[in-house]
Design a protein around this motif. Structure first.
Motif, PDB file in Angstrom:
ATOM      1  N   SER A 112      20.313 -11.643 -13.762  1.00 40.98           N
ATOM      2  CA  SER A 112      21.325 -12.680 -13.968  1.00 40.98           C
ATOM      3  C   SER A 112      21.674 -12.737 -15.453  1.00 40.98           C
ATOM      4  CB  SER A 112      20.786 -14.035 -13.501  1.00 40.98           C
ATOM      5  OG  SER A 112      21.652 -15.079 -13.888  1.00 40.98           O
ATOM      6  N   LEU A 113      22.961 -12.762 -15.749  1.00 38.62           N
ATOM      7  CA  LEU A 113      23.408 -12.853 -17.136  1.00 38.62           C
ATOM      8  C   LEU A 113      24.056 -14.196 -17.449  1.00 38.62           C
ATOM      9  CD1 LEU A 113      24.900  -9.297 -17.812  1.00 38.62           C
ATOM     10  CD2 LEU A 113      22.594 -10.153 -18.262  1.00 38.62           C
ATOM     11  N   TYR A 114      24.819 -14.720 -16.500  1.00 34.32           N
ATOM     12  CA  TYR A 114      25.460 -16.007 -16.768  1.00 34.32           C
ATOM     13  C   TYR A 114      25.913 -16.625 -15.464  1.00 34.32           C
ATOM     14  CZ  TYR A 114      27.541 -19.368 -19.971  1.00 34.32           C
ATOM     15  OH  TYR A 114      27.813 -20.500 -20.694  1.00 34.32           O
ATOM     16  N   GLU A 115      25.674 -17.914 -15.303  1.00 33.23           N
ATOM     17  CA  GLU A 115      26.126 -18.651 -14.135  1.00 33.23           C
ATOM     18  C   GLU A 115      26.685 -19.980 -14.612  1.00 33.23           C
ATOM     19  OE1 GLU A 115      26.441 -21.383 -10.926  1.00 33.23           O
ATOM     20  OE2 GLU A 115      25.007 -21.618 -12.571  1.00 33.23           O
ATOM     21  N   ASP A 143       0.815  -1.212   0.000  1.00 34.37           N
ATOM     22  CA  ASP A 143       0.000   0.000   0.000  1.00 34.37           C
ATOM     23  C   ASP A 143       0.850   1.264   0.000  1.00 34.37           C
ATOM     24  OD1 ASP A 143      -2.265  -1.603   0.077  1.00 34.37           O
ATOM     25  OD2 ASP A 143      -2.353  -1.612   2.272  1.00 34.37           O
ATOM     26  N   SER A 144       2.117   1.153   0.374  1.00 30.96           N
ATOM     27  CA  SER A 144       2.999   2.318   0.443  1.00 30.96           C
ATOM     28  C   SER A 144       3.549   2.730  -0.911  1.00 30.96           C
ATOM     29  CB  SER A 144       4.166   2.023   1.396  1.00 30.96           C
ATOM     30  OG  SER A 144       4.954   0.952   0.891  1.00 30.96           O
ATOM     31  N   GLY A 145       3.289   1.930  -1.958  1.00 24.33           N
ATOM     32  CA  GLY A 145       3.804   2.242  -3.286  1.00 24.33           C
ATOM     33  C   GLY A 145       4.969   1.381  -3.706  1.00 24.33           C
ATOM     34  N   LEU A 146       5.384   0.441  -2.841  1.00 28.32           N
ATOM     35  CA  LEU A 146       6.507  -0.440  -3.151  1.00 28.32           C
ATOM     36  C   LEU A 146       6.016  -1.689  -3.875  1.00 28.32           C
ATOM     37  CD1 LEU A 146       9.525  -1.245  -2.826  1.00 28.32           C
ATOM     38  CD2 LEU A 146       8.866  -2.313  -0.639  1.00 28.32           C
ATOM     39  N   THR A 147       6.708  -2.052  -4.961  1.00 24.65           N
ATOM     40  CA  THR A 147       6.411  -3.273  -5.712  1.00 24.65           C
ATOM     41  C   THR A 147       7.697  -4.072  -5.875  1.00 24.65           C
ATOM     42  OG1 THR A 147       4.606  -2.230  -6.960  1.00 24.65           O
ATOM     43  CG2 THR A 147       5.555  -4.232  -7.878  1.00 24.65           C
ATOM     44  N   LEU A 148       7.637  -5.357  -5.548  1.00 22.35           N
ATOM     45  CA  LEU A 148       8.781  -6.252  -5.667  1.00 22.35           C
ATOM     46  C   LEU A 148       8.455  -7.361  -6.652  1.00 22.35           C
ATOM     47  CD1 LEU A 148       9.660  -6.657  -1.860  1.00 22.35           C
ATOM     48  CD2 LEU A 148      10.666  -5.038  -3.489  1.00 22.35           C
ATOM     49  N   LEU A 149       9.418  -7.727  -7.491  1.00 22.51           N
ATOM     50  CA  LEU A 149       9.254  -8.807  -8.454  1.00 22.51           C
ATOM     51  C   LEU A 149      10.457  -9.715  -8.396  1.00 22.51           C
ATOM     52  CD1 LEU A 149       8.203  -5.964 -10.115  1.00 22.51           C
ATOM     53  CD2 LEU A 149       7.400  -7.733 -11.655  1.00 22.51           C
ATOM     54  N   GLY A 150      10.257 -10.998  -8.678  1.00 22.50           N
ATOM     55  CA  GLY A 150      11.350 -11.941  -8.728  1.00 22.50           C
ATOM     56  C   GLY A 150      11.024 -13.110  -9.638  1.00 22.50           C
ATOM     57  N   GLY A 151      12.061 -13.646 -10.290  1.00 25.71           N
ATOM     58  CA  GLY A 151      11.867 -14.769 -11.205  1.00 25.71           C
ATOM     59  C   GLY A 151      12.259 -14.387 -12.612  1.00 25.71           C
ATOM     60  N   LYS A 152      11.634 -15.026 -13.586  1.00 20.18           N
ATOM     61  CA  LYS A 152      11.812 -14.651 -14.990  1.00 20.18           C
ATOM     62  C   LYS A 152      10.664 -13.699 -15.323  1.00 20.18           C
ATOM     63  CE  LYS A 152      12.875 -16.521 -19.557  1.00 20.18           C
ATOM     64  NZ  LYS A 152      14.076 -15.668 -19.646  1.00 20.18           N
ATOM     65  N   MET A 153      10.983 -12.429 -15.334  1.00 19.43           N
ATOM     66  CA  MET A 153       9.967 -11.377 -15.285  1.00 19.43           C
ATOM     67  C   MET A 153       9.578 -10.866 -16.676  1.00 19.43           C
ATOM     68  SD  MET A 153      11.795  -9.357 -12.122  1.00 19.43           S
ATOM     69  CE  MET A 153      13.374  -9.392 -13.004  1.00 19.43           C
ATOM     70  N   ILE A 213      17.949  -2.211 -24.604  1.00 17.18           N
ATOM     71  CA  ILE A 213      17.498  -3.542 -24.195  1.00 17.18           C
ATOM     72  C   ILE A 213      16.238  -3.878 -24.973  1.00 17.18           C
ATOM     73  CG2 ILE A 213      16.663  -4.971 -22.297  1.00 17.18           C
ATOM     74  CD1 ILE A 213      18.321  -3.389 -20.391  1.00 17.18           C
ATOM     75  N   ASP A 214      16.269  -4.947 -25.727  1.00 19.85           N
ATOM     76  CA  ASP A 214      15.139  -5.359 -26.558  1.00 19.85           C
ATOM     77  C   ASP A 214      13.892  -5.572 -25.702  1.00 19.85           C
ATOM     78  OD1 ASP A 214      13.362  -7.241 -28.150  1.00 19.85           O
ATOM     79  OD2 ASP A 214      14.958  -6.860 -29.597  1.00 19.85           O
ATOM     80  N   ARG A 215      12.750  -5.112 -26.182  1.00 21.69           N
ATOM     81  CA  ARG A 215      11.518  -5.211 -25.407  1.00 21.69           C
ATOM     82  C   ARG A 215      10.976  -6.637 -25.344  1.00 21.69           C
ATOM     83  NH1 ARG A 215       6.794  -1.819 -27.931  1.00 21.69           N
ATOM     84  NH2 ARG A 215       5.824  -2.750 -26.098  1.00 21.69           N
ATOM     85  N   ASP A 216      11.521  -7.545 -26.161  1.00 21.04           N
ATOM     86  CA  ASP A 216      11.131  -8.955 -26.085  1.00 21.04           C
ATOM     87  C   ASP A 216      11.993  -9.739 -25.102  1.00 21.04           C
ATOM     88  OD1 ASP A 216       9.007  -8.834 -27.891  1.00 21.04           O
ATOM     89  OD2 ASP A 216      10.331  -9.053 -29.617  1.00 21.04           O
ATOM     90  N   TYR A 217      12.983  -9.094 -24.526  1.00 26.71           N
ATOM     91  CA  TYR A 217      13.869  -9.745 -23.557  1.00 26.71           C
ATOM     92  C   TYR A 217      13.164  -9.847 -22.208  1.00 26.71           C
ATOM     93  CZ  TYR A 217      17.961 -10.412 -20.536  1.00 26.71           C
ATOM     94  OH  TYR A 217      18.846 -10.885 -19.615  1.00 26.71           O
ATOM     95  N   THR A 218      13.057 -11.049 -21.666  1.00 24.77           N
ATOM     96  CA  THR A 218      12.413 -11.253 -20.370  1.00 24.77           C
ATOM     97  C   THR A 218      13.503 -11.549 -19.339  1.00 24.77           C
ATOM     98  OG1 THR A 218      12.013 -13.575 -20.972  1.00 24.77           O
ATOM     99  CG2 THR A 218      10.216 -12.024 -21.306  1.00 24.77           C
ATOM    100  N   PRO A 219      13.872 -10.560 -18.524  1.00 25.76           N
ATOM    101  CA  PRO A 219      15.016 -10.699 -17.625  1.00 25.76           C
ATOM    102  C   PRO A 219      14.758 -11.683 -16.491  1.00 25.76           C
ATOM    103  CG  PRO A 219      13.837  -8.670 -17.173  1.00 25.76           C
ATOM    104  CD  PRO A 219      13.212  -9.258 -18.401  1.00 25.76           C
ATOM    105  N   GLU A 220      15.840 -12.239 -15.977  1.00 26.56           N
ATOM    106  CA  GLU A 220      15.785 -13.142 -14.833  1.00 26.56           C
ATOM    107  C   GLU A 220      16.499 -12.477 -13.658  1.00 26.56           C
ATOM    108  OE1 GLU A 220      17.568 -16.774 -16.084  1.00 26.56           O
ATOM    109  OE2 GLU A 220      16.177 -17.076 -17.755  1.00 26.56           O
ATOM    110  N   GLY A 221      15.818 -12.366 -12.532  1.00 31.47           N
ATOM    111  CA  GLY A 221      16.426 -11.723 -11.378  1.00 31.47           C
ATOM    112  C   GLY A 221      15.383 -11.160 -10.433  1.00 31.47           C
ATOM    113  N   ILE A 222      15.675  -9.990  -9.855  1.00 31.73           N
ATOM    114  CA  ILE A 222      14.759  -9.336  -8.925  1.00 31.73           C
ATOM    115  C   ILE A 222      14.688  -7.852  -9.261  1.00 31.73           C
ATOM    116  CG2 ILE A 222      15.071 -10.966  -7.021  1.00 31.73           C
ATOM    117  CD1 ILE A 222      17.116  -9.061  -5.838  1.00 31.73           C
TER     118      ILE A 222
END
Length: 263
Positions: A204-207, A152-162, A177-186
């Motif tokens: 995340s880019l490479y592990e 409710d304070s205006g904070l939004t958190l996301l995680g995963g393949k977003m 950054i291409d708009r079809d790119y679905t990033p992985e991270g938080i």
């Protein structure tokens, strides 16, 4: 005594049908109206049964709302190119893109989403699939799989393949950054009010098991509005860049073997 027993049994029978869903809603309504006309139950008792049946028919559980999304696109593509020295020829191809997913709104301001998409898993910026074989089955892979929480304070958190950056609040040019790119991270987004917001993210880019560090990208941005003008000011830092180069290109300068991933 007999009339009271008959009335009680009738009310119980109607309640059982209404609550258990053994008859359609219209049929239940017709039964209720008939019982009211015959004086078996009162109109107030009938209304109480209707309300109870309506409560029981509403879905319960942790999913408040489920939205399904999907699209299918067919495309003919002609590429005018001819670089003889690199053996790159002009080509014609037919392609399709299939995407299907869902977003579930949960309790406690949580949201879960996923999307499946066609296309090669070697290309992170395209879900197009070429018609290039005699009917072999094509790949359907995970394109999105994420959890989001909004306070409710205006904070939004996301995680995963977003979802793509421009769908979660970032203001980033497609040339960056291409708009079809679905990033992985938080990611963390905070609405400051009056059209302003801050955005922070790690992708995340490479592990690899050959390195003790995870290669990644850090992002930060402030977005705002002044009248009709929208702007974004931020920065991007790719850390372990040399390791990323070694992991994806190799020390010889030749790209490590991948399938043709032309967008």
């Amino acid at each position: 005594m007999k009339n009271k027993l008959t009335q009680a049994l009738s009310v119980s029978a109607v309640a059982g049908m209404a609550l258990a869903g053994t008859a359609a809603a219209q049929s239940n309504e017709a039964i209720l109206e008939t019982l009211v006309k015959k004086g078996v139950i009162t109109e107030a008792e009938a209304d109480a049964l209707r309300q109870e049946a309506q409560k029981q028919s509403q879905p319960k559980g942790w999913v408040e709302n489920l939205t399904l999304k999907g699209d299918l696109r067919l495309r003919y593509e002609q590429k005018h190119q001819s670089w003889a020295e690199q053996n790159i020829l002009a080509r014609q191809r037919q392609r399709y893109r299939l995407r299907f997913g869902a977003v579930a709104d949960l309790k406690n301001n949580l949201q879960v989403g996923f999307r499946l998409a066609s296309g090669s898993t070697d290309n992170p910026t395209s879900s197009n699939q070429s018609l290039d074989d005699p009917g072999h089955r094509d790949t359907l892979a995970i394109d999105q799989a994420y959890v989001a929480w909004s306070g409710d304070s205006g904070l939004t958190l996301l995680g995963g393949k977003m979802p793509a950056h421009d769908q979660t609040g970032w203001m980033i040019n497609e040339a960056l950054i291409d708009r079809d790119y679905t990033p992985e991270g938080i990611e963390a987004h905070y609405d400051l009010g009056n059209g302003y917001a801050t955005h922070f993210g790690w992708n995340s880019l490479y592990e690899t098991s050959g390195s003790t560090d995870m290669d990644g990208l850090l992002m930060g941005q402030i977005t705002g509005e002044i009248g009709d003008l929208q702007f974004g000011l931020g920065g991007i830092w790719i850390y372990n860049a040399e390791q990323i180069k070694a992991d994806t290109i190799g020390t010889s300068g030749q790209k490590i073997s991948h399938k043709d991933a032309a967008g």
